[in-house]
Design an enzyme around this catalytic site. Structure first.
Site, PDB file in Angstrom:
ATOM      1  N   GLY A 118       0.842  -1.199   0.000  1.00 63.17           N
ATOM      2  CA  GLY A 118       0.000   0.000   0.000  1.00 63.17           C
ATOM      3  C   GLY A 118       0.872   1.242   0.000  1.00 63.17           C
ATOM      4  O   GLY A 118       1.543   1.543   0.983  1.00 63.17           O
TER       5      GLY A 118
ATOM      6  N   GLY B 250      -0.032   4.471  -0.302  1.00 58.37           N
ATOM      7  CA  GLY B 250      -0.937   5.608  -0.229  1.00 58.37           C
ATOM      8  C   GLY B 250      -0.443   6.698   0.690  1.00 58.37           C
ATOM      9  O   GLY B 250       0.764   6.862   0.902  1.00 58.37           O
TER      10      GLY B 250
ATOM     11  N   PRO C 162     -11.839   1.067   3.630  1.00 55.42           N
ATOM     12  CA  PRO C 162     -12.984   1.998   3.540  1.00 55.42           C
ATOM     13  C   PRO C 162     -14.242   1.433   4.185  1.00 55.42           C
ATOM     14  O   PRO C 162     -14.288   0.253   4.547  1.00 55.42           O
ATOM     15  CB  PRO C 162     -13.181   2.131   2.025  1.00 55.42           C
ATOM     16  CG  PRO C 162     -12.659   0.865   1.453  1.00 55.42           C
ATOM     17  CD  PRO C 162     -11.542   0.430   2.346  1.00 55.42           C
TER      18      PRO C 162
ATOM     19  N   LEU D 155      -0.477   9.777  12.189  1.00 57.60           N
ATOM     20  CA  LEU D 155      -0.125  11.016  11.482  1.00 57.60           C
ATOM     21  C   LEU D 155      -1.388  11.698  10.983  1.00 57.60           C
ATOM     22  O   LEU D 155      -2.390  11.051  10.690  1.00 57.60           O
ATOM     23  CB  LEU D 155       0.819  10.730  10.306  1.00 57.60           C
ATOM     24  CG  LEU D 155       0.314   9.962   9.082  1.00 57.60           C
ATOM     25  CD1 LEU D 155      -0.496  10.809   8.134  1.00 57.60           C
ATOM     26  CD2 LEU D 155       1.478   9.358   8.338  1.00 57.60           C
TER      27      LEU D 155
ATOM     28  N   CYS E 132     -10.712   9.393   7.252  1.00 59.77           N
ATOM     29  CA  CYS E 132     -10.746   8.475   8.392  1.00 59.77           C
ATOM     30  C   CYS E 132     -11.764   8.762   9.489  1.00 59.77           C
ATOM     31  O   CYS E 132     -12.341   7.824  10.027  1.00 59.77           O
ATOM     32  CB  CYS E 132      -9.362   8.375   8.999  1.00 59.77           C
ATOM     33  SG  CYS E 132      -8.238   7.593   7.830  1.00 59.77           S
TER      34      CYS E 132
HETATM   35  P1  NAD Z   1      -4.800   5.058   0.364  1.00 59.59           P
HETATM   36  O1  NAD Z   1      -6.066   4.706  -0.326  1.00 59.59           O
HETATM   37  O2  NAD Z   1      -4.153   6.375   0.104  1.00 59.59           O
HETATM   38  O3  NAD Z   1      -3.697   3.940   0.020  1.00 59.59           O
HETATM   39  C1  NAD Z   1      -3.941   2.574   0.059  1.00 59.59           C
HETATM   40  C2  NAD Z   1      -3.183   1.912  -1.095  1.00 59.59           C
HETATM   41  O4  NAD Z   1      -3.266   0.504  -0.942  1.00 59.59           O
HETATM   42  C3  NAD Z   1      -3.751   2.236  -2.478  1.00 59.59           C
HETATM   43  O5  NAD Z   1      -2.755   2.854  -3.269  1.00 59.59           O
HETATM   44  C4  NAD Z   1      -4.169   0.864  -3.027  1.00 59.59           C
HETATM   45  O6  NAD Z   1      -3.950   0.731  -4.419  1.00 59.59           O
HETATM   46  C5  NAD Z   1      -3.277  -0.070  -2.246  1.00 59.59           C
HETATM   47  N1  NAD Z   1      -3.768  -1.444  -2.190  1.00 59.59           N
HETATM   48  C6  NAD Z   1      -5.007  -1.876  -1.863  1.00 59.59           C
HETATM   49  N2  NAD Z   1      -5.039  -3.227  -1.903  1.00 59.59           N
HETATM   50  C7  NAD Z   1      -3.807  -3.645  -2.251  1.00 59.59           C
HETATM   51  C8  NAD Z   1      -3.226  -4.932  -2.450  1.00 59.59           C
HETATM   52  N3  NAD Z   1      -3.934  -6.047  -2.263  1.00 59.59           N
HETATM   53  N4  NAD Z   1      -1.933  -5.000  -2.814  1.00 59.59           N
HETATM   54  C9  NAD Z   1      -1.209  -3.881  -2.989  1.00 59.59           C
HETATM   55  N5  NAD Z   1      -1.700  -2.637  -2.816  1.00 59.59           N
HETATM   56  C10 NAD Z   1      -2.985  -2.522  -2.448  1.00 59.59           C
HETATM   57  O7  NAD Z   1      -5.074   4.868   1.910  1.00 59.59           O
HETATM   58  P2  NAD Z   1      -4.335   5.620   3.128  1.00 59.59           P
HETATM   59  O8  NAD Z   1      -4.910   6.973   3.320  1.00 59.59           O
HETATM   60  O9  NAD Z   1      -2.867   5.467   2.969  1.00 59.59           O
HETATM   61  O10 NAD Z   1      -4.849   4.739   4.349  1.00 59.59           O
HETATM   62  C11 NAD Z   1      -4.369   3.415   4.546  1.00 59.59           C
HETATM   63  C12 NAD Z   1      -4.797   2.960   5.929  1.00 59.59           C
HETATM   64  O11 NAD Z   1      -4.198   3.799   6.915  1.00 59.59           O
HETATM   65  C13 NAD Z   1      -6.297   3.026   6.197  1.00 59.59           C
HETATM   66  O12 NAD Z   1      -6.669   1.949   7.011  1.00 59.59           O
HETATM   67  C14 NAD Z   1      -6.467   4.320   6.956  1.00 59.59           C
HETATM   68  O13 NAD Z   1      -7.582   4.293   7.814  1.00 59.59           O
HETATM   69  C15 NAD Z   1      -5.194   4.380   7.765  1.00 59.59           C
HETATM   70  N6  NAD Z   1      -4.749   5.734   8.134  1.00 59.59           N
HETATM   71  C16 NAD Z   1      -4.799   6.747   7.232  1.00 59.59           C
HETATM   72  C17 NAD Z   1      -4.333   8.016   7.589  1.00 59.59           C
HETATM   73  C18 NAD Z   1      -4.362   9.171   6.633  1.00 59.59           C
HETATM   74  O14 NAD Z   1      -4.055  10.270   7.051  1.00 59.59           O
HETATM   75  N7  NAD Z   1      -4.714   9.002   5.371  1.00 59.59           N
HETATM   76  C19 NAD Z   1      -3.764   8.207   8.846  1.00 59.59           C
HETATM   77  C20 NAD Z   1      -3.710   7.145   9.736  1.00 59.59           C
HETATM   78  C21 NAD Z   1      -4.201   5.895   9.347  1.00 59.59           C
HETATM   79  C1  UGA Z   2      -6.777  12.539  11.628  1.00 54.73           C
HETATM   80  C2  UGA Z   2      -6.071  12.462  12.989  1.00 54.73           C
HETATM   81  O1  UGA Z   2      -5.749  13.779  13.422  1.00 54.73           O
HETATM   82  C3  UGA Z   2      -4.797  11.622  12.890  1.00 54.73           C
HETATM   83  O2  UGA Z   2      -4.221  11.468  14.171  1.00 54.73           O
HETATM   84  C4  UGA Z   2      -5.152  10.248  12.319  1.00 54.73           C
HETATM   85  O3  UGA Z   2      -3.981   9.479  12.147  1.00 54.73           O
HETATM   86  C5  UGA Z   2      -5.841  10.411  10.984  1.00 54.73           C
HETATM   87  O4  UGA Z   2      -7.022  11.226  11.155  1.00 54.73           O
HETATM   88  C6  UGA Z   2      -6.300   9.138  10.388  1.00 54.73           C
HETATM   89  O5  UGA Z   2      -6.489   8.155  11.080  1.00 54.73           O
HETATM   90  O6  UGA Z   2      -6.518   9.193   9.179  1.00 54.73           O
HETATM   91  P1  UGA Z   2      -6.442  13.958   9.419  1.00 54.73           P
HETATM   92  O7  UGA Z   2      -7.810  13.483   9.094  1.00 54.73           O
HETATM   93  O8  UGA Z   2      -5.369  13.799   8.414  1.00 54.73           O
HETATM   94  O9  UGA Z   2      -5.914  13.229  10.752  1.00 54.73           O
HETATM   95  O10 UGA Z   2      -6.477  15.513   9.789  1.00 54.73           O
HETATM   96  P2  UGA Z   2      -6.989  16.321  11.073  1.00 54.73           P
HETATM   97  O11 UGA Z   2      -6.020  17.396  11.338  1.00 54.73           O
HETATM   98  O12 UGA Z   2      -7.328  15.439  12.193  1.00 54.73           O
HETATM   99  O13 UGA Z   2      -8.309  17.007  10.524  1.00 54.73           O
HETATM  100  C7  UGA Z   2      -9.468  16.249  10.248  1.00 54.73           C
HETATM  101  C8  UGA Z   2     -10.606  17.176   9.899  1.00 54.73           C
HETATM  102  O14 UGA Z   2     -11.044  17.883  11.061  1.00 54.73           O
HETATM  103  C9  UGA Z   2     -10.235  18.251   8.879  1.00 54.73           C
HETATM  104  O15 UGA Z   2     -11.292  18.442   7.985  1.00 54.73           O
HETATM  105  C10 UGA Z   2     -10.014  19.481   9.720  1.00 54.73           C
HETATM  106  O16 UGA Z   2     -10.219  20.667   9.022  1.00 54.73           O
HETATM  107  C11 UGA Z   2     -11.047  19.282  10.801  1.00 54.73           C
HETATM  108  N1  UGA Z   2     -10.724  19.989  12.042  1.00 54.73           N
HETATM  109  C12 UGA Z   2      -9.633  19.647  12.767  1.00 54.73           C
HETATM  110  C13 UGA Z   2     -11.550  21.010  12.476  1.00 54.73           C
HETATM  111  O17 UGA Z   2     -12.555  21.342  11.828  1.00 54.73           O
HETATM  112  N2  UGA Z   2     -11.242  21.673  13.633  1.00 54.73           N
HETATM  113  C14 UGA Z   2     -10.155  21.352  14.382  1.00 54.73           C
HETATM  114  O18 UGA Z   2      -9.936  21.995  15.434  1.00 54.73           O
HETATM  115  C15 UGA Z   2      -9.321  20.317  13.930  1.00 54.73           C
END
Ligand code: NAD
Ligand code: UGA
Length: 466
Positions: free
Chosen positions: A10, A12, A94, A164, A278
Site C-alpha cells: 500500500g 498511499g 474503507p 499522522l 478516516c
Molecule cells: P490510500 O487509499 O491512500 O492507500 C492505500 C493503497 O493501498 C492504495 O494505493 C491501493 O492501491 C493499495 N492497495 C489496496 N489493496 C492492495 C493490495 N492487495 N496489494 C497492494 N496494494 C494494495 O489509503 P491511506 O490513506 O494510505 O490509508 C491506509 C490505511 O491507513 C487506512 O486503514 C487508513 O484508515 C489508515 N490511516 C490513514 C491516515 C491518513 O491520514 N490518510 C492516517 C492514519 C491511518
Molecule cells: C486525523 C487524525 O488527526 C490523525 O491522528 C489520524 O492518524 C488520521 O485522522 C487518520 O487516522 O486518518 P487527518 O484526518 O489527516 O488526521 O487531519 P486532522 O487534522 O485530524 O483534521 C481532520 C478534519 O477535522 C479536517 O477536515 C479538519 O479541518 C477538521 N478539524 C480539525 C476542524 O474542523 N477543527 C479542528 O480543530 C481540527
C-alpha cells in the site's frame, strides 16, 4: 537488530510517507513499498518530485534522500513480500458499500487479500504489521488466514496503528507524540517481534514514547483516538451554532475553555465540518462494532458525532441560500478551497463536496479554486456522489487555477479550506470584481471581519454571533 528488509503493501497517504521516514532514519534497512496501482508507483518513482502522488510539506526532500538508496517503490508485490523480514499492511480500509454492515463496517477485503498473498508467497518466517486502521480483533482473522493457507512458515502479527495527520505527516512521523505497538506479549516469539519493531522506531523516537500493549488494545486505541478527536470538532461545531444565535464568539469560547489544562487548546477550531478519509469511516466502524456487541447506547453516543458533522455542513449551505435572498439559482458561488484541510491535496470526505452538492441542488453555479487540488479530482468527487450526470457536473462547476478569476462576477465566496494564502489575498480587488452586495461565507473563520466589512463585504464567519 534482525530486520534487514521491510516490505510495505500500500503506497498511499500512509504507506508512502511512513516508509519514506523509516528509510531515511534506518539506512541499514531496505524498504520496498509496493502497490497494485501502477500509476501511483510510477508517480512515487517520478524524477520530478512535484509529481509525487502525495503532497506533504517536507516529504519531497526525504524521498530525494532515501529513494534509490534504501527506499524503493515497485509493483512487484510477490518479490517484495518474499524477500522481507517484516511486512507492513497499509492498504485502504474503507466503509463497506455492500452487504452486511453496508455504510458502517470497515471493508476488510483488501486486508484479507494481502494476508492471502503473504501466505501464498512467503517461504520464510515473517513479522506482519497492521498499519492500516482496523476493527478490534482483525489480527485474529489475519492469523487464521496466514496459519491455514500458508507454507508452514511462522508469523508474528503486530498492530502498529498510524496517528499522522495529513498536512503535517512528516513532522508527525519525525516527532510522534507516541508510537503504539501491540503484540503477543505472552510468548517469547511475540516479545521478540515487538522488540524488533521497537528497535526500528528507536532509531529516531525516544524509547519512552514507544508504547507496547496487547494487540486488541492497540487496535482499539486507534479507533478511540480518532473518535475522541472527531468528537472535539463536533463539540466545538455544536457550540458554534449556539454562538451564532446568542452573540457569543466561538473563537473566544474556544480560547476560554482551552486554557483549562484539563481540556487543552488543540482541536477546538470551529469549521464547516470535519472531512478526511478516516474520522467518519472510523467512527462508523466503532458504531458498528458497538452494535455488533449489542451496545446500542454506546453506538448511539458515537453516531451523534457524525450526525452533528453532517448538520454542520448542511447548515453552512442552507445559510448561503437563505442569505442570498432564498435563492442561488443561476448565481455564481465561488469556493475557495476544496481539500479537507490545508496543506494537503487530499479531498476525501471534504466538507466542500457536500456543500457543493447542496448548492447545485439549488441550481447554483460553482467556481472552485484550490491551490493543490486539480479539476479532475474535483469532478471525480462530484461524479462519485451520483447525484447528477458527469456532464452536468462539468457544466455547473468551473475549476480555476487562478483565484481572482474564480471570484470574478461571483455573488458569494465560500471558504471551505483554511489555506494560508487566502488570508493574504487582495480582498479589495476581489470585491471590485464581484456582484453586489458581495458576500463572504467564511467556513473556517480565517478572515478578519472588520477588514472585510470595511471593504464592503457582507461577511459571515462560522461561530460568530456578532
Ligand atoms: P490510500 O487509499 O491512500 O492507500 C492505500 C493503497 O493501498 C492504495 O494505493 C491501493 O492501491 C493499495 N492497495 C489496496 N489493496 C492492495 C493490495 N492487495 N496489494 C497492494 N496494494 C494494495 O489509503 P491511506 O490513506 O494510505 O490509508 C491506509 C490505511 O491507513 C487506512 O486503514 C487508513 O484508515 C489508515 N490511516 C490513514 C491516515 C491518513 O491520514 N490518510 C492516517 C492514519 C491511518
Ligand atoms: C486525523 C487524525 O488527526 C490523525 O491522528 C489520524 O492518524 C488520521 O485522522 C487518520 O487516522 O486518518 P487527518 O484526518 O489527516 O488526521 O487531519 P486532522 O487534522 O485530524 O483534521 C481532520 C478534519 O477535522 C479536517 O477536515 C479538519 O479541518 C477538521 N478539524 C480539525 C476542524 O474542523 N477543527 C479542528 O480543530 C481540527
Amino acid at each position: 537488530m534482525n530486520i534487514k528488509k521491510i516490505c510495505c503493501i500500500g503506497a498511499g497517504y500512509v504507506g508512502g510517507p511512513t516508509m519514506a521516514v523509516i528509510a531515511q532514519k534506518c539506512p541499514h534497512i531496505t524498504v520496498t513499498v509496493v502497490d497494485i496501482n501502477e500509476s501511483r508507483i510510477d508517480a512515487w518513482n517520478s524524477q520530478n518530485l512535484a509529481d509525487l502522488p502525495v503532497f506533504e510539506p517536507g516529504l519531497d526532500d526525504i524521498v530525494k534522500e532515501a529513494r534509490g538508496r534504501n527506499l524503493f517503490f515497485s509493483i512487484d508485490v510477490d518479490k517484495a513480500i518474499a524477500e522481507a523480514d517484516m511486512i507492513f499492511i497499509s492498504v485502504n480500509t474503507p466503509t463497506k458499500t455492500y452487504g452486511k454492515g453496508k455504510g458502517m463496517a470497515a471493508d476488510l477485503k483488501y486486508i484479507e487479500l494481502c494476508a492471502r498473498q503473504i501466505a501464498k508467497v512467503s517461504q520464510s518466517d515473517k513479522i506482519v504489521v497492521e498499519k492500516s486502521t482496523l476493527p478490534v480483533r482483525t489480527a485474529s482473522a489475519i492469523r487464521s488466514i496466514l496459519d491455514n493457507t500458508g507454507n508452514g512458515v511462522h508469523y508474528q502479527i503486530l498492530s502498529n496503528p498510524e496517528f499522522l495527520a495529513e498536512g503535517t505527516a512528516v513532522q508527525d512521523l519525525l516527532f510522534p507524540d507516541r508510537v503504539l505497538i501491540g503484540g503477543d506479549n505472552a510468548t517469547d516469539e511475540g516479545k521478540k517481534a515487538i522488540s524488533d519493531l521497537v528497535d526500528i522506531y528507536a532509531n529516531w523516537v525516544p524509547r519512552d514514547k514507544i508504547l507496547t500493549t496487547n494487540v486488541w488494545s492497540s487496535e482499539l486505541s486507534k479507533l478511540t483516538a480518532n473518535a475522541f478527536l472527531a468528537q472535539r470538532v463536533s463539540s466545538i461545531n455544536a457550540m458554534s451554532e449556539i454562538c451564532e444565535n446568542t452573540g457569543a464568539d466561538i473563537n473566544e469560547v474556544a480560547k476560554a475553555i482551552g486554557m483549562d489544562s484539563r481540556i487543552g487548546p488543540k482541536f477546538l477550531k470551529a469549521s464547516v465540518g470535519f472531512g478526511g478519509s478516516c474520522f467518519q469511516k472510523d467512527i462508523l466502524n466503532l458504531v458498528y462494532i458497538a452494535k455488533s456487541y449489542g451496545l446500542n447506547q454506546v453506538a448511539d453516543y458515537w453516531e451523534q458525532v457524525i450526525l452533528m458533522n453532517n448538520h454542520q455542513k448542511q447548515r453552512f449551505s442552507d445559510n448561503i441560500v437563505s442569505t442570498l435572498y432564498n435563492t442561488v439559482s443561476g448565481k455564481k458561488i465561488t469556493f475557495l478551497g476544496w481539500a479537507f484541510k490545508k496543506d494537503t491535496n487530499d479531498t476525501r470526505e471534504s466538507a466542500a463536496i457536500m456543500v457543493a452538492d447542496n448548492l447545485l441542488n439549488e441550481q447554483a453555479e460553482i467556481s472552485v479554486y484550490d491551490p493543490k487540488v486539480n479539476a479532475e479530482k474535483i469532478y471525480a468527487d462530484m461524479d462519485y456522489l451520483n447525484t447528477r450526470s458527469s456532464d452536468e457536473n462539468r457544466r455547473l462547476i468551473t475549476v480555476h487555477d487562478n483565484p481572482s478569476q474564480a471570484c470574478e462576477d461571483s455573488h458569494g465566496i465560500a471558504i471551505l479550506t483554511e489555506w494560508d494564502e487566502f488570508i493574504d489575498y487582495d480582498w479589495g480587488n476581489i470585491y471590485e470584481s464581484m456582484n453586489k452586495p458581495a458576500f463572504v461565507f467564511d467556513g473556517r473563520g480565517i478572515l478578519n471581519k472588520k477588514t472585510l466589512e470595511d471593504i464592503g463585504f457582507v461577511y459571515y464567519k462560522i461561530g460568530s454571533g456578532e
